[in-house]
Design an enzyme around this catalytic site. Structure first.
Site, short mmCIF file in Angstrom:
data_model
loop_
_atom_site.label_atom_id
_atom_site.label_comp_id
_atom_site.label_asym_id
_atom_site.label_seq_id
_atom_site.Cartn_x
_atom_site.Cartn_y
_atom_site.Cartn_z
N GLU A 22 -33.83 -0.49 10.86
CA GLU A 22 -34.72 -1.65 10.82
C GLU A 22 -33.97 -2.90 10.36
O GLU A 22 -34.23 -4.00 10.85
CB GLU A 22 -35.91 -1.38 9.90
CG GLU A 22 -37.00 -0.52 10.51
CD GLU A 22 -36.64 0.95 10.53
OE1 GLU A 22 -37.29 1.72 11.26
OE2 GLU A 22 -35.68 1.33 9.80
N HIS A 58 -45.83 6.15 3.70
CA HIS A 58 -46.16 5.65 5.03
C HIS A 58 -47.58 5.10 5.10
O HIS A 58 -48.13 4.96 6.20
CB HIS A 58 -46.00 6.77 6.07
CG HIS A 58 -44.64 7.36 6.12
ND1 HIS A 58 -44.25 8.39 5.31
CD2 HIS A 58 -43.56 7.05 6.88
CE1 HIS A 58 -42.99 8.70 5.58
NE2 HIS A 58 -42.54 7.90 6.52
#
Length: 359
Positions: free
Chosen positions: A88, A157
Protein backbone atom coordinates in the site's frame (compact mmCIF):
# COMPACT_ATOMS: atom_id res chain seq x y z
CA UNK A 1 -39.82 -0.79 -22.39
CA UNK A 2 -37.62 2.18 -23.27
CA UNK A 3 -33.91 1.55 -23.08
CA UNK A 4 -31.69 4.51 -22.33
CA UNK A 5 -27.95 4.19 -22.93
CA UNK A 6 -25.50 7.06 -22.60
CA UNK A 7 -23.33 7.89 -25.59
CA UNK A 8 -20.18 7.42 -23.55
CA UNK A 9 -21.24 3.90 -22.52
CA UNK A 10 -22.42 2.92 -25.97
CA UNK A 11 -19.40 4.41 -27.75
CA UNK A 12 -17.55 1.75 -29.70
CA UNK A 13 -19.83 -1.09 -28.56
CA UNK A 14 -21.32 -3.57 -31.00
CA UNK A 15 -24.92 -4.68 -30.61
CA UNK A 16 -23.84 -8.00 -29.12
CA UNK A 17 -21.11 -6.52 -26.93
CA UNK A 18 -21.28 -7.65 -23.27
CA UNK A 19 -20.61 -4.05 -22.24
CA UNK A 20 -23.59 -2.84 -24.27
CA UNK A 21 -25.80 -5.55 -22.80
CA UNK A 22 -24.62 -4.58 -19.33
CA UNK A 23 -25.35 -0.92 -20.06
CA UNK A 24 -28.84 -1.83 -21.30
CA UNK A 25 -29.45 -3.76 -18.11
CA UNK A 26 -28.41 -0.78 -15.98
CA UNK A 27 -30.63 1.53 -18.01
CA UNK A 28 -33.71 -0.68 -18.21
CA UNK A 29 -33.81 -1.85 -14.60
CA UNK A 30 -35.02 0.45 -11.88
CA UNK A 31 -32.66 -1.07 -9.33
CA UNK A 32 -28.88 -1.23 -9.07
CA UNK A 33 -26.51 -2.72 -6.54
CA UNK A 34 -23.89 -0.55 -4.89
CA UNK A 35 -21.23 -2.69 -6.62
CA UNK A 36 -22.78 -1.98 -10.03
CA UNK A 37 -23.08 1.71 -9.21
CA UNK A 38 -19.39 2.00 -8.34
CA UNK A 39 -18.32 -0.04 -11.36
CA UNK A 40 -20.42 1.96 -13.83
CA UNK A 41 -19.29 5.28 -12.30
CA UNK A 42 -15.62 4.41 -12.80
CA UNK A 43 -16.19 3.06 -16.31
CA UNK A 44 -18.01 6.19 -17.43
CA UNK A 45 -15.41 8.51 -15.94
CA UNK A 46 -12.61 6.52 -17.61
CA UNK A 47 -14.52 6.85 -20.89
CA UNK A 48 -14.87 10.56 -20.29
CA UNK A 49 -11.27 11.32 -19.31
CA UNK A 50 -8.20 9.43 -20.51
CA UNK A 51 -6.21 10.69 -17.48
CA UNK A 52 -8.33 8.60 -15.09
CA UNK A 53 -6.88 5.22 -14.19
CA UNK A 54 -7.32 2.58 -11.47
CA UNK A 55 -4.50 1.16 -9.39
CA UNK A 56 -4.48 -1.37 -6.57
CA UNK A 57 -4.02 -4.96 -5.51
CA UNK A 58 -5.98 -7.46 -7.65
CA UNK A 59 -8.01 -4.72 -9.34
CA UNK A 60 -7.21 -5.97 -12.85
CA UNK A 61 -6.94 -9.69 -13.60
CA UNK A 62 -8.92 -10.74 -10.51
CA UNK A 63 -11.58 -8.04 -11.12
CA UNK A 64 -11.07 -6.65 -7.62
CA UNK A 65 -11.26 -8.39 -4.27
CA UNK A 66 -14.97 -7.47 -4.11
CA UNK A 67 -15.49 -7.47 -7.91
CA UNK A 68 -16.06 -3.72 -7.97
CA UNK A 69 -13.63 -3.35 -10.88
CA UNK A 70 -15.06 -6.32 -12.80
CA UNK A 71 -14.58 -6.06 -16.56
CA UNK A 72 -12.57 -2.85 -16.48
CA UNK A 73 -9.26 -4.49 -17.45
CA UNK A 74 -10.85 -6.05 -20.55
CA UNK A 75 -12.39 -2.73 -21.45
CA UNK A 76 -9.55 -0.30 -20.78
CA UNK A 77 -6.39 -2.42 -20.79
CA UNK A 78 -3.32 -2.64 -18.56
CA UNK A 79 -2.37 1.02 -19.00
CA UNK A 80 -5.58 2.16 -17.27
CA UNK A 81 -6.22 -0.71 -14.82
CA UNK A 82 -3.02 -1.46 -12.94
CA UNK A 83 -2.35 -4.44 -10.67
CA UNK A 84 0.33 -3.85 -8.05
CA UNK A 85 2.31 -5.93 -5.58
CA UNK A 86 1.04 -6.07 -1.99
CA UNK A 87 2.47 -2.74 -0.88
CA UNK A 88 0.00 0.00 0.00
CA UNK A 89 2.84 2.39 0.75
CA UNK A 90 4.29 1.84 -2.69
CA UNK A 91 1.11 1.94 -4.75
CA UNK A 92 -0.25 5.00 -2.92
CA UNK A 93 3.05 6.83 -3.37
CA UNK A 94 3.10 6.03 -7.07
CA UNK A 95 -0.50 7.21 -7.42
CA UNK A 96 0.08 10.47 -5.52
CA UNK A 97 3.13 11.19 -7.66
CA UNK A 98 1.11 10.62 -10.83
CA UNK A 99 -1.65 12.92 -9.55
CA UNK A 100 0.86 15.67 -8.85
CA UNK A 101 1.94 15.32 -12.50
CA UNK A 102 -1.63 15.73 -13.77
CA UNK A 103 -3.11 12.24 -13.94
CA UNK A 104 -6.25 11.27 -12.00
CA UNK A 105 -5.74 7.97 -10.18
CA UNK A 106 -8.37 5.96 -8.36
CA UNK A 107 -6.59 4.01 -5.64
CA UNK A 108 -8.39 0.92 -4.36
CA UNK A 109 -7.45 -0.21 -0.88
CA UNK A 110 -8.56 -3.80 -0.37
CA UNK A 111 -9.51 -2.56 3.09
CA UNK A 112 -9.13 0.94 4.48
CA UNK A 113 -7.41 -0.65 7.44
CA UNK A 114 -4.52 -1.25 5.02
CA UNK A 115 -4.42 2.47 4.24
CA UNK A 116 -2.60 2.83 7.53
CA UNK A 117 0.44 1.52 5.62
CA UNK A 118 0.04 4.45 3.21
CA UNK A 119 -1.23 7.16 5.53
CA UNK A 120 1.87 9.33 5.08
CA UNK A 121 1.14 9.60 1.35
CA UNK A 122 -2.58 10.16 1.91
CA UNK A 123 -2.24 12.81 4.61
CA UNK A 124 1.17 14.46 4.20
CA UNK A 125 1.46 14.36 0.42
CA UNK A 126 -2.05 14.28 -1.09
CA UNK A 127 -3.97 16.39 1.44
CA UNK A 128 -1.40 19.09 2.23
CA UNK A 129 0.40 19.80 -1.04
CA UNK A 130 -2.14 22.26 -2.46
CA UNK A 131 -1.90 24.45 0.65
CA UNK A 132 1.85 24.09 1.08
CA UNK A 133 2.44 25.02 -2.59
CA UNK A 134 0.51 28.25 -2.20
CA UNK A 135 -2.34 26.94 -4.33
CA UNK A 136 -0.16 26.08 -7.33
CA UNK A 137 -0.05 22.27 -7.08
CA UNK A 138 -3.23 20.21 -6.95
CA UNK A 139 -3.53 16.48 -6.28
CA UNK A 140 -6.64 15.05 -8.02
CA UNK A 141 -6.87 11.56 -6.54
CA UNK A 142 -9.52 9.24 -5.09
CA UNK A 143 -8.71 6.70 -2.40
CA UNK A 144 -11.57 4.19 -2.26
CA UNK A 145 -12.41 0.80 -0.77
CA UNK A 146 -14.34 -0.91 2.04
CA UNK A 147 -14.28 0.79 5.43
CA UNK A 148 -15.44 -0.35 8.85
CA UNK A 149 -16.58 -3.73 10.12
CA UNK A 150 -17.83 -6.55 7.93
CA UNK A 151 -18.51 -10.02 9.39
CA UNK A 152 -15.88 -11.87 11.37
CA UNK A 153 -12.86 -10.05 9.97
CA UNK A 154 -11.32 -9.27 13.36
CA UNK A 155 -10.15 -6.15 15.14
CA UNK A 156 -7.44 -5.26 12.62
CA UNK A 157 -9.86 -5.17 9.68
CA UNK A 158 -12.93 -3.54 11.24
CA UNK A 159 -12.04 0.07 12.02
CA UNK A 160 -14.05 3.01 10.71
CA UNK A 161 -11.74 5.71 9.37
CA UNK A 162 -14.38 8.42 8.89
CA UNK A 163 -13.22 10.53 11.82
CA UNK A 164 -9.52 9.75 11.19
CA UNK A 165 -9.50 11.19 7.69
CA UNK A 166 -12.30 13.66 8.39
CA UNK A 167 -10.01 15.56 10.74
CA UNK A 168 -7.47 16.40 7.99
CA UNK A 169 -7.61 19.82 6.28
CA UNK A 170 -7.28 19.52 2.51
CA UNK A 171 -9.01 16.14 2.42
CA UNK A 172 -12.60 15.44 1.41
CA UNK A 173 -14.26 12.37 2.93
CA UNK A 174 -17.39 10.79 1.41
CA UNK A 175 -19.52 7.97 2.89
CA UNK A 176 -22.13 6.65 0.44
CA UNK A 177 -25.13 4.59 1.53
CA UNK A 178 -27.29 3.77 -1.51
CA UNK A 179 -26.48 2.95 -5.13
CA UNK A 180 -27.42 6.50 -6.09
CA UNK A 181 -25.06 7.85 -3.42
CA UNK A 182 -22.26 5.58 -4.60
CA UNK A 183 -22.65 6.45 -8.26
CA UNK A 184 -23.20 10.19 -7.92
CA UNK A 185 -20.61 10.80 -5.24
CA UNK A 186 -17.90 8.68 -6.87
CA UNK A 187 -18.33 10.46 -10.22
CA UNK A 188 -18.10 13.79 -8.41
CA UNK A 189 -15.02 12.63 -6.50
CA UNK A 190 -13.22 11.52 -9.68
CA UNK A 191 -13.89 14.94 -11.24
CA UNK A 192 -12.78 16.77 -8.09
CA UNK A 193 -9.37 18.47 -8.42
CA UNK A 194 -8.74 17.73 -4.74
CA UNK A 195 -7.90 14.47 -2.92
CA UNK A 196 -10.98 12.51 -1.84
CA UNK A 197 -11.24 9.58 0.57
CA UNK A 198 -14.22 7.48 -0.49
CA UNK A 199 -15.32 5.12 2.28
CA UNK A 200 -17.53 2.25 1.13
CA UNK A 201 -19.12 -0.53 3.16
CA UNK A 202 -18.39 -4.12 2.23
CA UNK A 203 -21.78 -5.35 3.40
CA UNK A 204 -23.57 -2.88 1.12
CA UNK A 205 -21.86 -3.95 -2.12
CA UNK A 206 -24.53 -6.53 -2.94
CA UNK A 207 -27.50 -4.47 -1.72
CA UNK A 208 -29.94 -3.33 -4.42
CA UNK A 209 -31.51 0.12 -4.42
CA UNK A 210 -34.01 1.86 -6.63
CA UNK A 211 -32.42 4.42 -8.92
CA UNK A 212 -33.88 7.26 -10.93
CA UNK A 213 -33.48 7.91 -14.65
CA UNK A 214 -31.38 10.91 -13.71
CA UNK A 215 -28.99 8.67 -11.78
CA UNK A 216 -28.35 6.60 -14.92
CA UNK A 217 -27.12 9.59 -16.88
CA UNK A 218 -23.35 9.76 -17.55
CA UNK A 219 -23.52 13.39 -16.41
CA UNK A 220 -25.02 12.49 -13.02
CA UNK A 221 -23.07 13.73 -10.00
CA UNK A 222 -24.06 14.56 -6.44
CA UNK A 223 -22.99 17.50 -4.29
CA UNK A 224 -21.20 16.79 -1.02
CA UNK A 225 -24.33 17.43 1.01
CA UNK A 226 -26.63 15.33 3.18
CA UNK A 227 -29.98 13.82 2.22
CA UNK A 228 -33.14 13.37 4.26
CA UNK A 229 -34.00 9.70 3.78
CA UNK A 230 -37.15 9.91 5.89
CA UNK A 231 -39.09 12.98 7.01
CA UNK A 232 -40.03 13.24 10.68
CA UNK A 233 -41.15 15.68 13.35
CA UNK A 234 -40.29 14.23 16.79
CA UNK A 235 -36.60 13.32 16.69
CA UNK A 236 -33.67 13.52 14.27
CA UNK A 237 -31.39 10.55 13.63
CA UNK A 238 -28.15 11.63 11.94
CA UNK A 239 -26.04 8.84 10.53
CA UNK A 240 -24.09 7.59 7.53
CA UNK A 241 -23.35 4.54 5.35
CA UNK A 242 -24.80 1.19 6.54
CA UNK A 243 -26.27 2.72 9.69
CA UNK A 244 -28.70 4.63 7.46
CA UNK A 245 -30.32 1.24 6.82
CA UNK A 246 -30.53 0.47 10.54
CA UNK A 247 -31.82 3.96 11.31
CA UNK A 248 -34.60 3.65 8.73
CA UNK A 249 -35.59 0.31 10.25
CA UNK A 250 -35.55 1.89 13.71
CA UNK A 251 -37.68 4.78 12.46
CA UNK A 252 -40.24 2.30 11.18
CA UNK A 253 -40.36 0.56 14.58
CA UNK A 254 -40.68 3.89 16.40
CA UNK A 255 -43.58 4.88 14.17
CA UNK A 256 -45.52 1.60 14.34
CA UNK A 257 -44.98 0.73 18.00
CA UNK A 258 -44.70 4.12 19.70
CA UNK A 259 -46.21 6.69 17.33
CA UNK A 260 -42.87 8.51 17.15
CA UNK A 261 -42.03 10.34 13.93
CA UNK A 262 -38.28 10.10 13.36
CA UNK A 263 -36.37 12.02 10.71
CA UNK A 264 -33.35 10.19 9.26
CA UNK A 265 -30.54 12.32 7.84
CA UNK A 266 -27.96 10.54 5.66
CA UNK A 267 -24.76 12.61 5.90
CA UNK A 268 -23.12 11.27 2.68
CA UNK A 269 -20.13 13.52 3.39
CA UNK A 270 -18.00 13.72 6.53
CA UNK A 271 -15.75 16.48 5.24
CA UNK A 272 -17.21 18.86 4.24
CA UNK A 273 -19.86 18.32 6.92
CA UNK A 274 -23.32 19.62 6.02
CA UNK A 275 -23.75 21.69 9.17
CA UNK A 276 -26.66 23.66 7.72
CA UNK A 277 -28.71 20.47 7.29
CA UNK A 278 -27.82 19.34 10.81
CA UNK A 279 -28.98 22.63 12.28
CA UNK A 280 -32.16 22.59 10.19
CA UNK A 281 -33.26 19.12 11.30
CA UNK A 282 -32.56 19.86 14.97
CA UNK A 283 -34.60 23.06 14.78
CA UNK A 284 -37.40 21.02 13.21
CA UNK A 285 -37.59 18.12 15.69
CA UNK A 286 -35.95 19.53 18.86
CA UNK A 287 -34.35 16.15 19.60
CA UNK A 288 -31.24 14.47 18.23
CA UNK A 289 -29.33 11.20 18.30
CA UNK A 290 -26.27 10.35 16.21
CA UNK A 291 -25.50 6.84 14.98
CA UNK A 292 -22.13 5.48 13.85
CA UNK A 293 -20.16 2.23 14.03
CA UNK A 294 -16.89 3.87 15.06
CA UNK A 295 -15.35 4.05 18.52
CA UNK A 296 -17.21 6.41 20.87
CA UNK A 297 -14.34 8.80 21.60
CA UNK A 298 -13.47 11.60 19.16
CA UNK A 299 -15.96 10.38 16.56
CA UNK A 300 -18.21 11.90 13.92
CA UNK A 301 -21.06 12.04 16.44
CA UNK A 302 -18.91 14.08 18.79
CA UNK A 303 -18.24 16.62 16.03
CA UNK A 304 -21.95 16.83 15.15
CA UNK A 305 -22.82 17.53 18.78
CA UNK A 306 -20.10 20.18 19.00
CA UNK A 307 -21.47 21.90 15.90
CA UNK A 308 -24.97 21.86 17.40
CA UNK A 309 -23.70 23.27 20.70
CA UNK A 310 -21.88 26.09 18.89
CA UNK A 311 -24.87 27.07 16.74
CA UNK A 312 -28.39 28.42 17.19
CA UNK A 313 -29.61 24.80 17.07
CA UNK A 314 -28.63 24.40 20.73
CA UNK A 315 -31.48 26.69 21.81
CA UNK A 316 -33.95 24.38 20.08
CA UNK A 317 -32.95 21.20 21.91
CA UNK A 318 -35.52 19.90 24.39
CA UNK A 319 -33.27 17.09 25.67
CA UNK A 320 -29.58 16.18 25.71
CA UNK A 321 -28.18 14.63 22.53
CA UNK A 322 -27.34 10.93 22.61
CA UNK A 323 -24.60 9.17 20.67
CA UNK A 324 -25.07 5.61 19.45
CA UNK A 325 -21.65 4.19 18.59
CA UNK A 326 -19.61 1.05 18.39
CA UNK A 327 -18.25 -0.39 21.62
CA UNK A 328 -15.04 1.05 23.06
CA UNK A 329 -13.12 -2.17 22.45
CA UNK A 330 -11.18 -3.69 19.55
CA UNK A 331 -13.80 -5.42 17.40
CA UNK A 332 -14.37 -9.00 18.61
CA UNK A 333 -13.89 -11.82 16.11
CA UNK A 334 -16.64 -14.07 17.54
CA UNK A 335 -19.93 -13.27 15.80
CA UNK A 336 -21.97 -13.26 19.02
CA UNK A 337 -19.67 -10.63 20.54
CA UNK A 338 -19.28 -8.72 17.29
CA UNK A 339 -23.05 -8.29 17.08
CA UNK A 340 -23.01 -6.64 20.52
CA UNK A 341 -20.21 -4.27 19.49
CA UNK A 342 -22.12 -2.28 16.86
CA UNK A 343 -25.46 -0.43 16.58
CA UNK A 344 -28.56 -2.19 15.29
CA UNK A 345 -32.19 -1.04 14.96
CA UNK A 346 -33.05 -2.02 18.54
CA UNK A 347 -30.13 -0.01 19.92
CA UNK A 348 -31.25 3.04 17.97
CA UNK A 349 -34.87 2.61 19.13
CA UNK A 350 -33.74 2.50 22.77
CA UNK A 351 -31.69 5.68 22.36
CA UNK A 352 -34.60 7.50 20.73
CA UNK A 353 -36.99 6.45 23.49
CA UNK A 354 -34.55 7.59 26.18
CA UNK A 355 -34.09 10.96 24.48
CA UNK A 356 -37.87 11.42 24.26
CA UNK A 357 -38.48 9.99 27.77
CA UNK A 358 -40.75 7.28 26.35
CA UNK A 359 -41.23 4.15 28.43
Amino acid sequence: MNFRVSSSIAKGMSIGSPFRLQALRYASNKTMTVREALNSAMAEEMDRDDDVFIIGEEVAQYNGAYKVTKGLLDRFGERRVVDTPITEYGLAGLAVGSALKGLKPIVEFMSFNFSMQAIDHVVNSAAKTHYMSGGTQRCPIVFRGPNGAAVGVGAQHSQDFSAWYGSIPGMKVLVPYSAEDARGLLKAAIRDPNPVVFLENELLYGESFEVSEECLSPDFTLPYTSKIEREGTDISIITYTRNVQFSLQAAEILDKQYGISAEVLNLRSIRPLDVDAIIKTVKKTNHLITVESAFPQFGVGSEIIAQVMESEAFDYLDAPVQRVTGADVPTPYAKELEDFAFPDPDTIVRAAKETLSVE
